[in-house]
Design an enzyme around this catalytic site. Structure first.
Site, PDB file in Angstrom:
ATOM      1  N   HIS A 369      -6.691  -5.833   8.123  1.00 24.87           N
ATOM      2  CA  HIS A 369      -6.232  -5.941   6.285  1.00 24.87           C
ATOM      3  C   HIS A 369      -6.476  -7.261   6.455  1.00 24.87           C
ATOM      4  CE1 HIS A 369      -3.662  -2.127   7.229  1.00 24.87           C
ATOM      5  NE2 HIS A 369      -3.548  -3.066   8.474  1.00 24.87           N
ATOM      6  N   LYS A 560       3.005  -7.339  -6.912  1.00 25.74           N
ATOM      7  CA  LYS A 560       1.910  -7.619  -6.249  1.00 25.74           C
ATOM      8  C   LYS A 560       3.462  -8.960  -5.131  1.00 25.74           C
ATOM      9  CE  LYS A 560      -1.765  -7.016  -7.752  1.00 25.74           C
ATOM     10  NZ  LYS A 560      -2.674  -6.305  -6.798  1.00 25.74           N
ATOM     11  N   ARG A 561       2.967  -9.031  -3.948  1.00 30.62           N
ATOM     12  CA  ARG A 561       3.359 -10.571  -3.306  1.00 30.62           C
ATOM     13  C   ARG A 561       2.862 -11.614  -4.614  1.00 30.62           C
ATOM     14  NH1 ARG A 561       6.720 -10.631   1.380  1.00 30.62           N
ATOM     15  NH2 ARG A 561       6.196 -13.006   1.178  1.00 30.62           N
ATOM     16  N   LYS A 566      -4.446 -13.988  -5.368  1.00 27.79           N
ATOM     17  CA  LYS A 566      -3.958 -12.542  -5.806  1.00 27.79           C
ATOM     18  C   LYS A 566      -4.220 -13.212  -7.645  1.00 27.79           C
ATOM     19  CE  LYS A 566      -1.298 -10.092  -2.984  1.00 27.79           C
ATOM     20  NZ  LYS A 566      -2.275  -8.953  -2.173  1.00 27.79           N
ATOM     21  N   THR A 666      -2.571  -1.761  -3.100  1.00 28.09           N
ATOM     22  CA  THR A 666      -3.122  -0.306  -3.213  1.00 28.09           C
ATOM     23  C   THR A 666      -1.929   0.427  -4.132  1.00 28.09           C
ATOM     24  OG1 THR A 666      -1.075  -0.884  -1.105  1.00 28.09           O
ATOM     25  CG2 THR A 666      -2.846   0.961   0.120  1.00 28.09           C
ATOM     26  N   LYS A 670      -2.161   3.342  -7.155  1.00 32.44           N
ATOM     27  CA  LYS A 670      -0.423   3.655  -7.735  1.00 32.44           C
ATOM     28  C   LYS A 670      -0.236   4.094  -9.062  1.00 32.44           C
ATOM     29  CE  LYS A 670       1.359   2.315  -3.410  1.00 32.44           C
ATOM     30  NZ  LYS A 670       2.646   0.484  -2.871  1.00 32.44           N
TER      31      LYS A 670
HETATM   32  C1  OX2 Z   1      -2.472  -5.904   3.601  1.00 34.60           C
HETATM   33  C2  OX2 Z   1      -3.623  -6.475   2.372  1.00 34.60           C
HETATM   34  O1  OX2 Z   1      -3.403  -7.922   1.748  1.00 34.60           O
HETATM   35  C3  OX2 Z   1      -3.632  -5.374   1.182  1.00 34.60           C
HETATM   36  O2  OX2 Z   1      -5.053  -6.348   0.437  1.00 34.60           O
HETATM   37  C4  OX2 Z   1      -4.113  -4.238   1.509  1.00 34.60           C
HETATM   38  O3  OX2 Z   1      -4.090  -3.191   0.962  1.00 34.60           O
HETATM   39  C5  OX2 Z   1      -3.082  -3.887   2.718  1.00 34.60           C
HETATM   40  O4  OX2 Z   1      -2.580  -5.174   3.823  1.00 34.60           O
HETATM   41  C6  OX2 Z   1      -3.134  -2.534   3.178  1.00 34.60           C
HETATM   42  O5  OX2 Z   1      -4.133  -2.359   4.139  1.00 34.60           O
HETATM   43  N1  OX2 Z   1      -1.146  -8.546   5.357  1.00 34.60           N
HETATM   44  N2  OX2 Z   1      -1.075  -7.314   4.593  1.00 34.60           N
HETATM   45  C7  OX2 Z   1      -2.336  -7.187   4.182  1.00 34.60           C
HETATM   46  O6  OX2 Z   1      -2.986  -7.642   5.249  1.00 34.60           O
HETATM   47  C8  OX2 Z   1      -2.210  -8.545   6.023  1.00 34.60           C
HETATM   48  C9  OX2 Z   1      -2.419  -9.020   6.883  1.00 34.60           C
END
Ligand code: OX2
Length: 825
Positions: A369, A560-561, A566, A666, A670
């Protein structure tokens, strides 16, 4: 004596009529909650409704599990340290297709379903995208009738609650289980013993073969709590099994026997801390030994459970295992499962290494991820020596055999061997969990096309050269049930009035909406719905944060976080730029900028960014020149249930990460599904969204991945950008002057210093392009009718980004699992 009635098999399902629900509420208020109409509280009414709905889920749940067992289907297990579920009531009612009956029956309680939904606390067992993705996948797997189970940890404390005090983040514990959780069912009878520590004993079996055995006295009990996961309007109800840690009996017994009662109780507490709290770090690792304990706790409990279920039908038929079980690893967090299954097969089941390894490597698949270096998990070998000595041996053996193969392919390439080793040498020896995951899996995927390509060319290049066939892409998606149908009922009703409601199940049908972009009346209706959603959010902000917002401005939202990559800071720089424009007397398109998200508690720079957002917001608020033109609000305590209110109200979605840093995103999906336009970089899934939506309906800015790499390679000098761009210089100088924090003018200087000296995420390089793109946004928004057209096209062209599509691809291309429809007759 009276003759005993033959026992009736409980196979009838409960009725879904209004009367049946009314009776059920009554019954639960009395018998489950011991209340009457005078004493029952609002929250207990929610519980009664939830229990009534749960009863209906349970009928189908039992039937589903029975069918899977009878048909002996191949099952998928989705292993994840995070499941960010949010609320469940609305979703269950929707998927069970009992909305109108429940709505009507709830009126009897003097409430609306909407009010009751607000009573539910979020299950916040995740940080952000990764955990929410797991929750969307559960919904899609059930909707596609796939025999799937989620496995995770039942944290007693989920993601912390964020409070903004004096403009700064404070963390409050999320004690979500203080109130009863009506969705879960405890299964103490199925508890599993999880060992830790101890040592490895080598022994000789009766055939003279040397074997290993892990011995320890240190055990923790894993208690399963099951949550039903209904599919959309089918009879499938899958299971989410979350493990809770409890001290194992024998553990404290020695102390009890010695009479040291308090020490015994203390030790019990120690084992229970394993599932106490979710680590609040998103995309960065926490190297604490308790986190490793959590990971092994999940893996050991899940694997024993999976193996037990397999053996019930196929004891001794180990070769069949990969035909009956697929295990998906959600990032490397559950990667120890690979070593754990090897341990079970070798030590408990007596298989030979090659046999066991063949089974393991046909069972696991791994999803990566992130490319961010700080998120790549590495555990010190010393932790394993202490906690998991047998797994350490197994990992060494996996590594030795793997490196032998690598050196056959590239003889003498020692640099490559050390690069690819599962063990990082030099300094403290570390186990590279991503490499273990790749070596132990038959499939490795990224979460958007660009991200999967970057895995092959950068992070996992050596591994891709060795096993090109393992690597694949599965672009993320989100569930249209929660993120459109539930979150945006007004838009959903409008859409369904035009194209029917099958889009909820088959989201590719949302394309039918495209032609209505040309329909002037529809455009008006579409924007009227948007306005309603903006009013709904405005009312909520008034109620919860006591702020007034003007719904006739452009709602420009980034939630978002909080993370430097970001680039919330770039957003803030733009807001300051707009502020200066207003002070110069220039005309601007009225905007309300909203930023929301949590920072990891120990992430200093992210916390400074939150602080700056609040400080800038306060100055703008206090300036009469900005009234009706510009406002900036920090949205407190961003979480799933809040997102459901925010996203449908957005005009503009900010997806502005530095190209090459956001694996997918994601939230971007949305927003677009709900008719927001995106301002974004060519990063993560933005790239594919723009392809689908069309370049004309997407506000693109910034450097591409190649340009980023080039700029970094030739030596990036942020100060050059500062010196040659007057607007940028004014913005940074204003922050540096202490203007936004007159009492402590030095407060925000470290932010400016970092931007001018290193600026690792290239904010200064992208500033000009971002500002110009925002000017295009402002112009476009001024033409309401044109904007409406673009918004509709955004919503209509998001068919690809349903998590149903993603899961179909996982099922077909990775898991080799098929739908197993459930009949309740
Ligand atoms: C997140 C990613 O940062 C994000 O880009 C992605 O959409 C999401 O995972 C689902 O795939 N922790 N959070 C993420 O990666 C990690 C490691």
């Amino acid at each position: 004596m009276a003759k005993k009635e033959p026992s009736k098999k409980h196979s009838e399902v409960l009725e879904n009529t209004v009367q049946a629900f009314k009776n059920a509420f009554d019954n639960h208020i009395h018998h489950s909650l011991a209340r009457d109409e005078h004493t029952v509280t609002k929250h207990e009414k929610f519980l009664a409704v939830a229990y009534a709905v749960r009863d209906r889920l349970i009928d189908r749940w039992i039937k589903t599990q029975e069918t899977y067992y009878e048909k002996d289907v191949k099952r998928v297990y989705y292993l994840s340290l995070e499941f960010l579920i949010g609320r469940t009531l609305g979703n269950s009612v929707l998927n069970l297709d009992v909305e109108s009956a429940v709505e009507e029956a709830v009126a009897e309680l003097g409430m609306t379903l909407e009010e009751l939904r607000e009573e539910e606390v979020d299950a916040g067992l995740g940080n952000g995208g990764l955990g929410r993705l797991a929750a969307c996948f559960l919904d899609s797997m059930a909707t596609l009738e796939l025999p799937a189970t989620g496995m995770g940890i039942r944290y007693e404390y989920g993601m912390f609650n964020q409070k903004i005090k004096d403009g700064q983040q404070e963390e409050l514990p999320d004690n979500w289980l203080r109130l009863p959780n009506p969705w879960e069912i405890a299964r103490p009878a199925n508890a599993i013993k999880v060992p830790f520590g101890g040592y490895v004993v080598t022994w000789t079996d009766d055939k003279g073969k040397l074997r290993n055995r892990w011995e320890t006295k240190d055990y923790v009990l894993a208690l399963p709590y099951d949550t039903p996961i209904p599919g959309y309007r089918n009879n499938t109800v899958n299971n989410l099994r979350l493990w809770s840690a409890q001290s194992a009996d024998e553990f404290g017994l020695a102390y009890f026997n010695n009479g040291d009662y308090l020490a015994a109780v203390q030790d019990m507490e120690l084992s229970e801390t394993i599932s106490k709290v979710l680590y609040p770090n998103d995309s960065s690792v926490n190297g604490k030994i308790l986190r490793l304990r959590q990971q092994y706790f999940l893996c050991a409990a899940s694997l024993q459970d999976i193996v037990r279920r397999f053996k019930k039908l196929h004891d001794g038929e180990w070769k069949l295992f990969p035909d009956k079980v697929a295990i998906q690893l959600n990032d490397t967090h559950p990667a120890i499962s690979i070593a754990e299954l090897m341990r079970i097969l070798l030590d408990d089941e007596g298989l030979e290494w090659d046999e066991a390894w063949d089974i393991v490597t046909r069972t696991f698949a791994y999803t990566n991820h992130t490319l961010m270096p700080e998120a790549l998990e590495k555990w010190p070998v010393s932790f394993f020596e202490k906690l998991l000595p047998r797994h350490l041996q197994i990992i060494y053996e996996i590594n030795a055999r793997f490196l032998a193969k690598v050196s056959l392919k590239w003889p003498g390439d020692t640099a490559r061997l050390s690069r690819m080793s599962l063990i990082q040498e030099g300094g403290e020896k570390m186990i590279r969990m991503a490499y273990l995951s790749i070596v132990g899996s038959y499939a490795v995927n990224g979460v958007a096309a660009l991200h999967s390509d970057l895995l092959k060319t950068s992070l996992f290049k050596d591994f891709y050269e060795f096993w090109p066939e393992k690597f694949n892409n599965k672009t993320n998606g989100v569930t249209p049930r929660r993120w459109v149908r539930k979150a945006n009922p007004a838009m959903s009703a409008l859409v369904s009035s035009k194209i029917g409601d099958n889009w909820v199940k088959d989201f590719s049908e949302i394309k039918k909406l495209e032609k209505f972009a040309e329909d002037a009346k529809f455009r008006k209706e579409f924007m009227a719905v948007k306005l309603e959603n903006k009013k709904r959010l405005a009312a909520y902000l008034k109620q919860t944060q006591n702020v007034d917002v003007n719904v006739n401005t452009l709602f420009d939202i980034q939630v978002k976080r909080i993370h430097e990559y970001k680039r919330q800071l770039l957003n803030i720089l733009h807001v300051i730029h707009l502020y200066l424009q207003i002070k110069d007397g220039k005309k601007v398109t009225p905007r309300t900028v909203m930023i929301g998200g949590k920072s990891a508690p120990g992430y200093w720079m992210a916390k400074q960014i939150i602080r700056l957002a609040n400080a800038v917001g306060a100055i703008i608020d206090s300036d009469p020149d900005c009234k009706g033109k510009l406002q900036m609000i920090f949205l407190e305590n961003y979480r799933v249930s809040f997102a459901e209110k925010i996203i449908p109200a957005a005009d503009l979605s900010e997806q502005i990460s530095t190209s090459g840093t956001e694996a997918s995103g994601t939230g971007n999906m949305k927003f677009a599904m709900n008719g927001a336009l995106t301002i974004g970089t060519l990063d993560g899934a933005n790239v594919e969204m723009r392809e689908e939506i069309g370049a004309d309906n997407f506000f693109l800015f910034g450097l591409t991945v190649e340009e980023v790499q080039e700029l970094l390679a030739k030596g990036y000098r942020p100060r050059d950008f500062y010196e040659k761009d007057d607007d940028l210089r004014r913005v940074l100088d204003l922050i540096n002057s202490g203007f936004f924090c007159p009492d402590h003018p030095e407060t925000f200087r470290p932010i400016v210093e970092k931007l001018l000296s290193s600026d690792p995420f290239l904010l200064l390089a992208d500033f000009r392009s971002y500002v110009e793109c925002q000017e295009k946004v402002a112009k476009a928004y001024a033409d309401k009718d044109k904007w409406a057209k673009m918004a509709i096209l955004n919503a209509a062209r998001m068919g690809k980004f349903s998590s149903d599509r993603t899961i179909e691809q996982y099922a077909k291309e990775i898991w080799q699992t098929k739908a197993c429809p459930i009949s309740i007759k």
